[in-house]
Design a protein around this motif. Structure first.
Motif, PDB file in Angstrom:
ATOM      1  N   THR A  97     -14.992 -11.089  35.860  1.00  0.00           N
ATOM      2  CA  THR A  97     -14.840 -10.061  36.899  1.00  0.00           C
ATOM      3  C   THR A  97     -15.326 -10.585  38.241  1.00  0.00           C
ATOM      4  N   LYS A  98     -14.719 -10.070  39.317  1.00  0.00           N
ATOM      5  CA  LYS A  98     -15.087 -10.446  40.685  1.00  0.00           C
ATOM      6  C   LYS A  98     -15.255  -9.182  41.531  1.00  0.00           C
ATOM      7  N   PRO A  99     -16.362  -8.993  42.228  1.00  0.00           N
ATOM      8  CA  PRO A  99     -17.649  -9.659  41.993  1.00  0.00           C
ATOM      9  C   PRO A  99     -18.102  -9.413  40.543  1.00  0.00           C
ATOM     10  N   PRO A 100     -18.955 -10.265  40.010  1.00  0.00           N
ATOM     11  CA  PRO A 100     -19.341 -10.148  38.599  1.00  0.00           C
ATOM     12  C   PRO A 100     -19.977  -8.800  38.262  1.00  0.00           C
ATOM     13  N   ILE A 101     -19.609  -8.261  37.124  1.00  0.00           N
ATOM     14  CA  ILE A 101     -20.154  -6.984  36.657  1.00  0.00           C
ATOM     15  C   ILE A 101     -21.157  -7.256  35.541  1.00  0.00           C
ATOM     16  N   ILE A 102     -22.340  -6.687  35.668  1.00  0.00           N
ATOM     17  CA  ILE A 102     -23.366  -6.804  34.630  1.00  0.00           C
ATOM     18  C   ILE A 102     -23.438  -5.477  33.885  1.00  0.00           C
ATOM     19  N   ALA A 103     -23.152  -5.522  32.603  1.00  0.00           N
ATOM     20  CA  ALA A 103     -23.089  -4.304  31.794  1.00  0.00           C
ATOM     21  C   ALA A 103     -24.272  -4.221  30.837  1.00  0.00           C
ATOM     22  N   GLU A 104     -24.586  -2.998  30.427  1.00  0.00           N
ATOM     23  CA  GLU A 104     -25.559  -2.773  29.357  1.00  0.00           C
ATOM     24  C   GLU A 104     -24.782  -2.648  28.056  1.00  0.00           C
ATOM     25  N   ILE A 105     -25.107  -3.489  27.083  1.00  0.00           N
ATOM     26  CA  ILE A 105     -24.391  -3.479  25.803  1.00  0.00           C
ATOM     27  C   ILE A 105     -25.375  -3.080  24.702  1.00  0.00           C
ATOM     28  N   GLU A 106     -25.027  -2.032  23.963  1.00  0.00           N
ATOM     29  CA  GLU A 106     -25.952  -1.471  22.975  1.00  0.00           C
ATOM     30  C   GLU A 106     -25.281  -1.394  21.596  1.00  0.00           C
ATOM     31  N   GLU A 107     -25.993  -1.848  20.582  1.00  0.00           N
ATOM     32  CA  GLU A 107     -25.508  -1.744  19.197  1.00  0.00           C
ATOM     33  C   GLU A 107     -25.925  -0.389  18.624  1.00  0.00           C
ATOM     34  N   ILE A 108     -24.998   0.271  17.946  1.00  0.00           N
ATOM     35  CA  ILE A 108     -25.277   1.581  17.349  1.00  0.00           C
ATOM     36  C   ILE A 108     -24.857   1.524  15.874  1.00  0.00           C
ATOM     37  N   LEU A 109     -25.837   1.409  14.987  1.00  0.00           N
ATOM     38  CA  LEU A 109     -25.558   1.273  13.562  1.00  0.00           C
ATOM     39  C   LEU A 109     -25.235   2.623  12.943  1.00  0.00           C
ATOM     40  N   GLN A 110     -24.096   2.706  12.272  1.00  0.00           N
ATOM     41  CA  GLN A 110     -23.664   3.910  11.563  1.00  0.00           C
ATOM     42  C   GLN A 110     -23.352   3.540  10.123  1.00  0.00           C
ATOM     43  N   ARG A 111     -23.240   4.548   9.273  1.00  0.00           N
ATOM     44  CA  ARG A 111     -23.024   4.247   7.853  1.00  0.00           C
ATOM     45  C   ARG A 111     -21.685   3.546   7.607  1.00  0.00           C
ATOM     46  N   GLU A 112     -20.717   3.743   8.513  1.00  0.00           N
ATOM     47  CA  GLU A 112     -19.413   3.095   8.351  1.00  0.00           C
ATOM     48  C   GLU A 112     -19.409   1.661   8.878  1.00  0.00           C
ATOM     49  N   GLY A 113     -20.425   1.316   9.668  1.00  0.00           N
ATOM     50  CA  GLY A 113     -20.474  -0.014  10.255  1.00  0.00           C
ATOM     51  C   GLY A 113     -21.146   0.001  11.607  1.00  0.00           C
ATOM     52  N   MET A 114     -21.171  -1.152  12.247  1.00  0.00           N
ATOM     53  CA  MET A 114     -21.817  -1.288  13.555  1.00  0.00           C
ATOM     54  C   MET A 114     -20.820  -0.946  14.671  1.00  0.00           C
ATOM     55  N   LEU A 115     -21.246  -0.088  15.599  1.00  0.00           N
ATOM     56  CA  LEU A 115     -20.456   0.217  16.790  1.00  0.00           C
ATOM     57  C   LEU A 115     -21.150  -0.399  17.997  1.00  0.00           C
TER      58      LEU A 115
END
Length: 565
Positions: A97-115
């Motif tokens: 991305t331009k200008p660079p985008i810094i995102a917050e990335i969060e793991e959310i564990l559920q019984r069906e799998g990781m989101l």
């Protein structure tokens, strides 16, 4: 969007909601890219992250939730994310991305799998993918931004269009007659201003009409709109237009139509020249004094026109419209309210400037108040004259103010004027509440909150300050309301109204209470207060009379007491 909100959405999906039902301007659900080829999966993921990061950043921010199918519902839709690398995803976003985008990335564990929730903040800048594509989130879609749309997006993000300049328009495009008009405005509004002592060039530089850009003196767009030669404005700023219509019997066929692509100060003066001959004046005679009350006060019309000029969206190819009829004056300007301002808080919201340089020029001239008090002044003048306050109807893509030339309340105007001459400094809130009670029997705290555009606490404080002076309180608790005092109503010629709104006689209240008991079988003190509009002690007195008559008997004691036949 925090983790709790995301988990609620996941639960909705489990319970049968589809992605279409939960997606919004700030949320999208997508299956985590999966392919037999690891390289293909990475390319798909990188492309997905770049597009959504740019779209959300260029709008209001948002969350991309990975690991959920976007075309089915129920637990089968939650497929999870596999073989992912959070740090690699961050690099994909930063490098893609331009200008660079810094995102917050969060793991959310559920019984069906990781989101995985990829949270993108709203950005003050315009972003693109590394390949140059620009997207913006609109509703539930990511839309491409084309070059002709970029200026509008820049303005929405705080870019000042009026502070820019046009390459082919230089300072030779300034009309010296308009510079003289500018000086006349300054002398009218701020006669002691030091800038009047400057020569023309320094005067225009001090106002920002001319600015040094890249080592060269440039005429700003604001300067062109204010002082440009008419032909230059027509050729380069066709949206710098005001259109005036005057209607008589029909609201469809105007008897006068004028289209003006002129410097702004000249246009404003001409609009008033068109209005004035048809602006009838009513005289209030009091002893040896005569107070003229125009249909449309000049200072109110000026404020409305200046608001339209200063706050309109000049990136749109539309015009400012002024429509005059015998009963109303409508002024509409292109571009919706911005920065949280709405028709329901326009009176109290802190000022938000779409065109900062243009607004600053009018402020330095003295025509516009720096504190954003123009709407307040319009309200105050109209209400002081016994007229309806300005109206701001809900219109998509435009802001409109309506000034009514309806019923003229001479008695109220006399009352307000008399009190002011006697030393009462009217607060705007007082005028708004008096105006409301002139047309309504009572006002509650909630009513006051709505018309004052204040919190209920602030509205309650205003009502309390007016109690005993102009208002009297009726009832207790949630049923409390206020009405005009006998003295106030007598002063505006409505003495008989007090008798009507004051309520029933005691005999009538007793009969009303009997009817209630006949219907409901019993009554409490609180119910007596609500039915008869009385306080606690008055309710006790009414109940005691019915007990003495043998109509009811008391059951229970204290707070649990009630009365039945």
């Amino acid at each position: 969007m925090d983790k709790t909100d995301i988990i609620k959405i996941i639960e909705e999906i489990r319970n049968g909601a589809s992605s279409e039902m939960v997606e919004s301007n700030q949320l999208d659900l997508k299956r985590y890219p999966d392919s037999s080829s690891h390289e293909n999966s990475k390319k798909k993921l990188s492309s997905l992250l770049r597009e959504y990061a740019v779209a959300f950043a260029n709008a209001d921010g948002g969350t991309l939730l990975l690991g959920i199918e976007d075309n089915i519902s129920g637990t089968e839709a939650i497929t999870g994310c596999h073989n992912y690398d959070i740090d690699e995803m961050r690099r994909m976003l930063f490098d893609g991305t331009k200008p660079p985008i810094i995102a917050e990335i969060e793991e959310i564990l559920q019984r069906e799998g990781m989101l995985i929730a990829v949270k993108i903040p709203k950005s003050p800048r315009i972003h693109s993918t590394s390949s140059g594509k620009k997207y913006q989130r609109v509703g539930k879609e990511n839309r491409l931004i084309f070059p002709e749309d970029e200026t509008s997006l820049k303005v929405a993000k705080g870019y000042d269009y009026t502070a820019g300049y046009l390459l082919d328009v230089g300072i030779e495009s300034i009309d010296l007659l308009e510079v003289a008009r500018l000086r006349n405005w300054i002398e009218k509004y701020t006669p002691a201003s030091e800038i009047l002592k400057l020569d023309d060039t320094d005067l225009l530089k001090s106002l920002g009409i001319i600015r040094e850009i890249d080592g060269e003196d440039r005429l700003t767009i604001a300067g062109l709109m204010l002082l440009g030669k008419e032909q230059v404005i027509k050729n380069n700023m066709p949206q710098n237009e005001m259109i005036y219509f005057r209607f008589e019997k029909s609201d469809v066929d105007p008897v006068q139509s004028t289209y003006m692509k002129l410097p702004l100060l000249k246009s404003i003066e001409k609009i008033w020249d068109f209005i004035e001959p048809f602006n009838s004046v009513h005289l209030i005679k009091d002893a040896f004094l005569e107070t003229p009350i125009p249909s449309f006060p000049e200072d109110v019309v000026r404020e409305a026109l200046l608001n339209a000029v200063v706050h309109r969206d000049y990136t749109l190819p539309d015009s400012i419209y002024v429509r005059m009829s015998p009963h109303k004056l409508e002024i509409s300007s292109p571009g919706s309210f911005i920065g949280g301002v709405t028709s329901r808080n326009v009176l109290t919201h802190p000022p938000v400037r779409r065109n900062p340089l243009l607004a600053e020029i009018f402020q330095h001239i003295g025509a516009v108040n720096r504190g954003g008090l123009g709407v307040d002044r319009m309200y105050r003048r109209l209400l002081s004259y016994g007229k309806l306050p300005p109206e701001y109807p809900e219109i998509n893509g435009a802001v409109e103010v309506v000034l009514r030339n309806g019923t003229f309340d001479e008695a109220m105007a006399r009352f307000i004027g008399k009190k002011a001459n006697g030393g009462h400094g009217w607060r705007l809130e007082e005028l708004i509440i008096l105006h409301h009670l002139r047309r309504n029997d009572k006002i509650s705290t909630q009513d006051a909150s709505e018309i004052l555009q204040r919190t209920q606490k602030e509205a309650s404080e205003t009502l309390n300050l007016m109690e005993g002076v102009f208002l009297e309180r009726v009832g207790t608790g949630k049923g409390t309301y206020y009405q005009l005092t006998h003295e106030t109503l007598s002063s505006i010629g409505e003495k008989e109204k007090y008798t009507r709104i004051k309520g029933l006689s005691e005999e009538q209240k007793l009969q009303l209470l009997k009817n209630y008991i006949e219907t409901n079988g019993k009554v409490t003190n609180e119910e007596t207060r609500n039915v008869c509009g009385v306080n606690r002690d008055q309710a006790k007195r009414l109940v005691r009379k019915l007990i003495n008559e043998g109509f009811i008997k008391q059951k229970g004691q204290g707070r649990g007491a009630y009365y039945e036949k």
